[in-house]
Scaffold this active site. Structure first.
Site, PDB file in Angstrom:
ATOM      1  N   ASN A  10      23.842  46.692  11.970  1.00 25.13           N
ATOM      2  CA  ASN A  10      22.723  47.034  11.089  1.00 25.13           C
ATOM      3  C   ASN A  10      21.523  47.316  11.991  1.00 25.13           C
ATOM      4  OD1 ASN A  10      20.637  47.176   9.279  1.00 25.13           O
ATOM      5  ND2 ASN A  10      20.760  45.038   8.609  1.00 25.13           N
ATOM      6  N   LYS A  12      18.679  48.362  11.155  1.00 27.98           N
ATOM      7  CA  LYS A  12      17.382  48.111  10.494  1.00 27.98           C
ATOM      8  C   LYS A  12      16.443  49.295  10.744  1.00 27.98           C
ATOM      9  CE  LYS A  12      18.354  43.216  10.747  1.00 27.98           C
ATOM     10  NZ  LYS A  12      17.883  41.845  10.753  1.00 27.98           N
ATOM     11  N   HIS A  97      20.355  42.989   1.474  1.00 29.22           N
ATOM     12  CA  HIS A  97      19.980  42.292   2.716  1.00 29.22           C
ATOM     13  C   HIS A  97      18.787  41.387   2.427  1.00 29.22           C
ATOM     14  CE1 HIS A  97      18.589  41.520   6.776  1.00 29.22           C
ATOM     15  NE2 HIS A  97      19.804  41.838   7.169  1.00 29.22           N
ATOM     16  N   GLU A  99      16.172  40.893   3.951  1.00 31.80           N
ATOM     17  CA  GLU A  99      14.859  41.527   4.161  1.00 31.80           C
ATOM     18  C   GLU A  99      14.465  42.341   2.928  1.00 31.80           C
ATOM     19  OE1 GLU A  99      15.993  43.237   7.907  1.00 31.80           O
ATOM     20  OE2 GLU A  99      16.010  41.218   8.766  1.00 31.80           O
ATOM     21  N   GLU A 169      24.630  35.795   5.564  1.00 28.83           N
ATOM     22  CA  GLU A 169      23.572  35.827   6.569  1.00 28.83           C
ATOM     23  C   GLU A 169      22.532  34.757   6.236  1.00 28.83           C
ATOM     24  OE1 GLU A 169      23.513  39.993   8.633  1.00 28.83           O
ATOM     25  OE2 GLU A 169      21.954  39.860   7.117  1.00 28.83           O
ATOM     26  N   GLY A 175      17.514  37.159  13.498  1.00 31.48           N
ATOM     27  CA  GLY A 175      16.483  37.543  14.455  1.00 31.48           C
ATOM     28  C   GLY A 175      15.790  36.364  15.115  1.00 31.48           C
ATOM     29  N   SER A 215      21.956  36.465  14.448  1.00 35.56           N
ATOM     30  CA  SER A 215      21.960  36.199  15.888  1.00 35.56           C
ATOM     31  C   SER A 215      23.370  36.198  16.491  1.00 35.56           C
ATOM     32  CB  SER A 215      21.225  34.896  16.210  1.00 35.56           C
ATOM     33  OG  SER A 215      19.861  34.988  15.806  1.00 35.56           O
TER      34      SER A 215
HETATM   35  P1  13P Z   1      20.170  39.676  14.055  1.00 31.56           P
HETATM   36  O1  13P Z   1      21.562  39.914  14.591  1.00 31.56           O
HETATM   37  O2  13P Z   1      19.121  40.453  14.776  1.00 31.56           O
HETATM   38  O3  13P Z   1      19.874  38.217  13.919  1.00 31.56           O
HETATM   39  O4  13P Z   1      20.171  40.284  12.547  1.00 31.56           O
HETATM   40  C1  13P Z   1      21.158  39.915  11.665  1.00 31.56           C
HETATM   41  C2  13P Z   1      21.061  40.785  10.477  1.00 31.56           C
HETATM   42  O5  13P Z   1      20.157  40.654   9.677  1.00 31.56           O
HETATM   43  C3  13P Z   1      22.090  41.819  10.282  1.00 31.56           C
HETATM   44  O6  13P Z   1      22.024  42.388   9.016  1.00 31.56           O
END
Ligand code: 13P
Length: 254
Positions: A10, A12, A97, A99, A169, A175, A215
């Site tokens: 992903n 983003k 997601h 976010e 997740e 992150g 992560s």
């Molecule tokens: P990270 O791998 O940067 O922690 O992000 C995970 C994520 O949100 C994937 O959709």
């Protein structure tokens, strides 16, 4: 039950189309011929065409988007439809997601509506669920993950489930560099599978692939993916670097 692993990147809101033309060939070269897992990359909308062109026809790497709008078309300024994504050869779409749940107020009901639209358009939804740190610390992890799973995946036909992926997740692991331990992740993956079994049946649940995200790095991928109910990874930051993304894919299948 043998479930083929699925590793998705992903991206983003990262990588321009120009940068994509560099990154995708590098991922392709480093991965080589690879059929041990399904591999998916999810660039931003503006880089989908560049990614598709760089992948070429009959690529082992599938293309996915990060969201869609639930309407078929019309006066929705700034939105993207399922048909538009199909036209760019997307096969997957990430939905719900954390976010988007946090910044765009996406609810389980909306995620469910989008997932049904995706399935109807032959796009395979990767449906994200996961609790926040506050929810975990308050002892509400199971309640939150169960509610999100039931709400986001309500009413799918049995055949549709063949095309559904769920991603667990935990918001506190995204992150942050703070990965869930394999045991913590396994516990929630088993809970998600039991939840799906409860409302969609055991046959569906046994076949369902559940990814872990938060992560994921080359050095923790193998241990996480060795857990019995972890069938893949949804990788954020580490998918923006070809070497680390391909190392995750290979370690996950080792
Ligand atoms: P990270 O791998 O940067 O922690 O992000 C995970 C994520 O949100 C994937 O959709």
């Amino acid at each position: 039950m043998l479930r083929k692993k699925i590793i998705a990147g992903n991206w983003k809101m990262n990588k321009t189309a120009t940068e994509t033309k560099v990154l995708v060939p590098e991922i392709k070269d480093r991965l080589g011929k690879f059929d041990q897992a399904e591999v998916v990359i999810c660039p931003p909308f503006t880089a989908l065409q560049a990614a598709q062109e760089a992948l070429g026809a009959h690529s082992d790497i599938a293309l996915g988007a990060q969201n869609l709008h639930q309407a078929a078309g019309g006066a929705y300024t700034g939105e993207i439809s399922a048909a538009m994504l199909r036209d760019l050869f997307c096969r997957f779409v990430i939905l719900g997601h954390s976010e988007r749940r946090q910044y765009c107020a996406e609810t389980d009901a909306l995620v469910n509506e989008k997932a049904r639209v995706a399935l109807k358009a032959s796009l395979r939804p990767i449906i994200c669920v996961g609790e926040t740190l506050a929810e975990r610390e308050a002892g509400h992890m199971a309640q939150v993950v169960t509610r999100q799973t039931q709400g986001s995946c309500a009413g799918f036909a049995e055949d549709d489930w063949n095309n559904v992926v769920i991603a667990y997740e935990p918001v506190w692991a995204i992150g942050t560099g703070k990965t869930a331990t394999p045991a913590q992740a396994q516990e929630v993956h088993a809970l998600i599978r039991a939840t799906v079994s409860g409302f969609a049946g055991k046959t569906v649940a046994d076949k369902l692939r559940i990814q872990y995200g938060g992560s994921v790095k080359p050095d923790n991928a193998q241990e996480l993916l060795n857990q019995p109910d972890i069938d893949g990874a949804l990788v954020g930051g580490a998918s923006l670097d070809a070497a680390s993304f391909v190392a995750i894919i290979k370690n996950a299948c080792a």
